[in-house]
Each structure stands twice: as structure tokens, then as C-alpha cells.
Design a protein around this motif. Structure first.
Motif, short mmCIF file in Angstrom:
data_model
loop_
_atom_site.label_atom_id
_atom_site.label_comp_id
_atom_site.label_asym_id
_atom_site.label_seq_id
_atom_site.Cartn_x
_atom_site.Cartn_y
_atom_site.Cartn_z
N ALA A 521 29.81 95.69 72.32
CA ALA A 521 30.45 94.27 72.55
C ALA A 521 30.84 93.91 71.42
O ALA A 521 29.96 93.64 70.71
N ASP A 522 32.09 93.59 71.24
CA ASP A 522 32.60 92.77 70.30
C ASP A 522 32.00 91.61 70.03
O ASP A 522 32.00 91.06 68.61
N THR A 523 31.51 90.73 71.00
CA THR A 523 31.10 89.48 70.53
C THR A 523 29.67 89.59 70.08
O THR A 523 28.96 88.71 69.56
N LEU A 524 29.09 90.86 70.18
CA LEU A 524 27.55 90.90 69.64
C LEU A 524 27.56 91.51 68.19
O LEU A 524 26.24 91.75 67.58
N VAL A 525 28.45 92.45 68.20
CA VAL A 525 28.44 93.56 67.00
C VAL A 525 27.97 92.73 65.65
O VAL A 525 26.95 92.85 64.83
N GLU A 526 28.97 91.75 65.24
CA GLU A 526 28.76 91.25 64.02
C GLU A 526 27.55 90.38 63.92
O GLU A 526 26.68 90.43 62.86
#
Length: 569
Positions: A521-526
Motif C-alpha cells: 500500500a502506497d500510504t504504508l510503504v514509506e
């Protein structure tokens, strides 16, 4: 070229629908009678046993009152097989034939044809008309993992010849094949700026590789387009909704003039308005729109947006039907025996004798299936049968049994006597309780870390952190998952308390697919990567309070994401 749509309102709607269960309910009967879809698609949830499935197929046809309604299924083999043991054969994954072809092309072609003929015999017996196979995508570079062992080859030539042999076997058995996923899904990757998968390759690159198998099989009756954006052709719209892709490439450059279906629009319903996607796909030139979830609200929206079959679609469907043959009788047992004989050489190499080798195979296969479960390729409640492992992966039966037992010990599946194993499914309430227990255990574990942490362990942590970050950057989710587990196992090792570590691992079994959201999930990766960095620094600073807070947030975030968004099984 795609001509302007000419619509005959007496034709059925240009859609294929799924249904929710093993029989039709009153609401579905009423809806299908009114909607008049061109066809229906079956999923694993619809297939309990042969008698039930024949009844369901008959119910679907009765619901629309038309004998010409078509019934479709995905029976590729390997991990994409809606019909599974104990009532049906477990067809091998496509990659097995590709492996044989590397050393013996004739043997691979014979095996592919026999396998497809056996698949067709099962489908024809059930009243199923169309198989959405073969997969002609070429797995290139770090492309999307959804293709993987579904591919018939990693070169255009191999995919072309094995793909044609598959189609020939299906057609000989009275079943129409669907080549997929035109223009090619194998090199597609997730792009953080897009909700859909993206291919960034140049047109020349795709022409020399991805397009070749589809061009070689341009004479096949049906093809399925992918929800993939090909930036060199249309920077904004996926192939399923791009007139440029369909006109200039599929109908033009590739010269495919058969029935063109969209991939399942329910797969992108969270990011794209269904009515807009259906309209865009039909206007772009898709002959038939596929929606397979069985969700009544979604089906209503699709039906409202869909138009009847166009004149061009009707003509293509008639041409496709002319390719259908009445199958001649075959000895199924003898055909299956011949196929098994053709597959033996590869299986014999994979099934080396000796307890050490068997143990190694058990561990490797169990890890592979664990990754498939965690990364969402095998879903909760799905059944894994011994036969699927024996024939699909080429392992001995005692190895397959040991693999399922290993997965059960890890808490990933539940064993059922004579019925293989079912992937563990937890209710939302159970997940909340399990998450709470795990967080308490992690907090206790952090407080038991012995400071200072040894330089050797710190070096291992840093190594795992770096490889994990690198795997994320290139989109290698399997490696990212393995290194994420390694990182957290090393943190537990620092506690020196094997009982807490074992208890946390027991909790992990039910939570791993949720934790894996931090890889996808893009919002969780970073945030997840940043927390790994900060955890290492907290250990270096011997700050256990900060480490505890970081660990709590690290697991809270994907859990909250899962509970807010859910997963449709």
C-alpha cells in the motif's frame, strides 16, 4: 480498426456476470432475467462438486431463458484453477510445460495438448463453453507477481508455440480458448502515481517481445485485455478503455479480429467508477465486459451502464462459434496416464530421494505457499489440496502432506481429513483480539532486549534493513517480505527469550497478510521503511522506550489500514 458502434437493442447486454454462491437465489434470478447478460463466469466459490455445478450451469441458462448464453471459467492450472480436487483433476501450472520445453520441445507440446484436452473434457461435461486461458504474458524483469508461474514461457517463441498447443487442445475438446492478457501483463509494475499497473517500455520493446505471442495467435476466437496502462501508447487510459490501444495496436498492429473481452472490472471497482469504466471500455472497442464478483449492487451499476452487443461484436461471436468443434470421445484415464508419463522426467529430477532432500523440499514449498498466502495470491478460505501440490509442483505425496502439516503448524491453514487444508480466516473481532495480544507481547519483548545489542546482531539487522529497502525499491515483493520477516526475527533474537518469540510467531500467523500491506500500500510503504531505520537507531542509542513506540506504530498502521479498507474474499 474499431468501427462506430452499431447497436441492436434486441441483442443481450455485452456483459458477463458472476453469481454469489453454489446456486442462484431469487434476487439473482430476477436480476439476470431483466439484465440479459451475454454470459456468466464461474469462480471457485461456485464449484462444490460436479452434480451441483451442472445444476448451477442449468440454472444460469434458465435465468435468462436463452440457450445461446455462454458460461466461462478460469481453468489455467496451478494456482488459477476454479475446479480442484477431490472432484476434479489438478492441472499443472503453465510454467511446468515451459520448463520441459527448455530441453524437449516436442514432449512439452504433447503434454500441453493432452493437458488442455483433459481440461476441455471436464469443462464440456459440466456445460462450460469457454476457458479464459492460455496466459501469453511474458514475465519480464521485475514485473507484477500476478503472472509468475502462470506464464507458458519466458521467450516470445516458447509462449507462442505452447500457447497455440493449449488452444488446439481446448478447441479439440469443444471449448473456446481466450488468449490473455493482450497486450501483455508480464512487465507491468505498480506506479505510485497510478491506481493501475503500468508498463513503461517503449513501443519497439513491446513489439519485439510482448506483442509477439498475441500476433502469432491472432487467429484465435477470443482475447482478454488487461487493466494496464501502456504509457508509450496511451499515457492515461488502461488498455481496456483506450481506443488508441484497441484500434491501433490490438486491431491494427497485432491484427487480432476476434472477440475482445475486458479483464474483470470488479478488480478495479475501488479505484474506478464502474459505470464510467464500462462505458469507456465499450466505447473504446471492447466487445464484452467482464464482471465476476457476484456483488448485486455492482452488477446493477454495470447492467445500467452496459449496452447490448454491437453489430461488430455479434459478427465476431458468430465467427468464434464456428471454430467450436464437437469433441470426439477420448479415454480420460489413458489420456491422464500419458500426460503423467510425459511429465515424469521433470518430476523425477524434482523428486530426489533422501530424507535431507525431502526435508529441504518441504521447507521450500511451504515457504513458497506461505508467501502466496501472505501476498494475497491464495486467499482466506481457499482450499489447498495434496493433488495440487503433487501434480502442480511435481513433489511426492508424502512431501505434499508434510507441506500442509508444516503450514498448519505455522497457523496459516487448517487441516481437514481427506480434503487437504483451508487457508485460515479470522473474523474482524478475532483480528482485533489477536492484534491486542501481539502488541502486548511485543511491548514485553522490547523491554527484555539485552543492552547493548551485540555488534554481530546489529550488523545482521542493518543488512536485513538494507536488502528490504532495496527489494521495495525494485518492486520485488517476495524478497521484501522475506527480509521484513528476517528483520523482525532478529529483533526478537535480541530479547534472548525464545518463549516470547514463539508466542509472537504464533500471533503472526494470523496477521502476516495484514502486515504485508506495508509492502504494497502506497500510504504504508514509506512510513514502514522509515520505522525500520528508526528502530536500528533506537537500538544504537539504547533507547528501548522509543523502540517500543516505533514497534507499536509499525504494526498498528497496517492493522488500522486493513480494518478501514477490508479485503474482499
Amino acid at each position: 480498426m474499431t468501427m462506430p458502434l452499431t447497436i441492436d437493442r434486441t441483442q443481450p447486454k455485452a456483459v458477463v456476470f458472476g453469481c454469489a454462491g453454489t446456486s442462484l437465489n431469487a434476487a439473482e434470478r430476477s436480476f439476470f432475467r431483466a439484465a440479459q447478460p451475454w454470459g456468466f463466469i464461474l469462480h471457485k466459490r461456485n464449484c462444490a462438486d460436479p452434480a451441483q455445478l451442472r445444476t448451477l450451469v442449468a440454472e444460469l441458462r434458465e435465468s435468462v431463458g436463452r440457450s445461446d448464453v455462454r458460461v466461462l471459467i478460469d481453468q489455467e492450472g496451478g494456482r488459477v484453477a476454479r475446479l480442484a480436487p477431490p472432484h476434479w483433476r489438478a492441472p499443472p501450472p503453465a510454467s511446468l510445460f515451459a520448463q520441459i520445453a527448455r530441453t524437449d520441445v516436442k514432449r512439452a507440446l504433447d503434454a500441453v495438448r493432452l493437458n488442455a484436452r483433459l481440461v476441455a473434457a471436464e469443462l464440456f461435461d459440466l456445460g462450460i463453453d469457454i476457458n479464459i486461458a492460455p496466459v501469453l504474458d511474458l514475465p519480464i524483469g521485475k514485473g507484477d507477481l500476478v503472472i509468475g508461474d502462470r506464464a507458458l514461457g519466458d521467450t516470445p517463441e516458447m509462449a507462442s508455440i505452447l500457447g497455440r498447443a493449449t488452444c488446439e487442445g481446448l478447441l479439440a475438446g469443444g471449448v473456446l480458448p481466450v488468449i490473455k492478457h493482450i497486450l501483455g501483463h508480464g512487465r507491468a509494475r505498480q506506479d505510485k502515481s497510478e491506481a493501475l499497473l503500468v508498463v513503461n517500455a517503449s513501443l519497439d520493446e513491446m513489439q519485439s517481445a510482448d506483442f509477439v505471442p498475441f500476433r502469432s495467435l491472432q487467429d484465435m476466437p477470443c482475447a482478454m485485455a488487461a487493466h494496464v496502462i501502456y504509457r508509450a501508447i496511451d499515457r492515461d487510459a488502461p488498455a481496456t478503455a483506450s481506443r488508441t490501444v484497441i484500434d491501433e495496436i490490438i486491431r491494427g498492429m497485432i491484427r487480432f479480429d476476434g472477440v475482445l473481452m475486458s479483464d474483470d472490472v470488479s478488480d478495479i471497482s475501488r479505484t474506478h467508477a464502474l459505470d464510467a469504466q464500462v462505458s469507456a471500455s465499450q466505447e473504446a472497442g471492447c466487445d464484452v465486459i467482464l464482471h465476476g464478483s457476484g456483488d448485486m449492487d455492482e452488477m446493477q451499476r454495470v447492467a445500467d451502464a452496459a449496452m447490448p452487443l454491437s453489430q461488430n461484436a455479434v459478427e465476431r461471436l458468430h465467427r468464434a462459434e464456428r471454430m467450436r468443434r464437437r469433441p470426439s470421445a477420448i479415454d480420460l484415464a489413458e489420456t491422464a496416464r500419458k500426460l503423467e508419463e510425459l511429465l515424469k522426467p521433470l518430476g523425477a529430477r524434482a523428486r530426489q530421494s533422501g530424507a535431507t532432500r525431502s526435508s529441504e523440499i518441504v521447507g521450500n514449498v511451504a515457504k513458497k505457499i506461505e508467501r502466496d498466502i501472505v501476498l494475497g495470491r491464495i486467499l482466506p478460505k481457499e482450499r489447498i489440496m495434496e493433488d495440487e501440490l503433487v501434480y502442480g509442483l511435481g513433489v511426492k505425496r508424502h512431501v505434499a502432506r508434510a507441506v500442509l502439516q508444516e503450514l498448519a503448524r505455522a497457523g496459516l491453514v487448517k487441516l481437514e481429513p481427506y480434503r487437504g487444508a483451508v487457508v485460515r480466516h479470522l473474523s474482524p473481532d478475532d483480528l482485533v483480539k489477536l492484534h491486542d495480544v501481539r502488541q502486548l507481547l511485543i511491548a514485553a519483548a522490547v523491554q527484555r532486549i539485552r543492552l547493548p545489542v551485540s555488534p554481530v546482531l546489529m550488523n545482521k539487522l542493518e543488512h536485513a534493513r538494507q536488502i528490504h529497502r532495496s527489494a521495495i525499491s525494485v518492486g520485488d515483493l517476495e524478497l521484501a517480505y522475506v527480509q521484513d520477516r528476517a528483520f523482525h526475527d532478529l529483533l526478537l533474537e535480541a530479547t534472548g527469550n525464545e518463549f516470547i518469540a514463539r508466542s509472537i510467531h504464533d500471533c503472526d500467523a494470523g496477521m502476516r497478510s495484514i502486515d504485508a500491506a506495508s509492502l504494497m500500500a502506497d500510504t504504508l510503504v514509506e512510513p514502514s521503511l522509515a520505522e525500520h531505520d528508526e528502530m536500528v537507531k533506537a537500538l544504537e542509542d539504547q533507547d528501548l522506550e522509543r523502540l517500543g513506540k516505533l514497534c507499536a506504530a509499525h504494526f498498528d498502521r497496517p492493522f488500522a489500514h486493513h480494518m478501514a479498507n477490508g479485503v474482499r474474499h
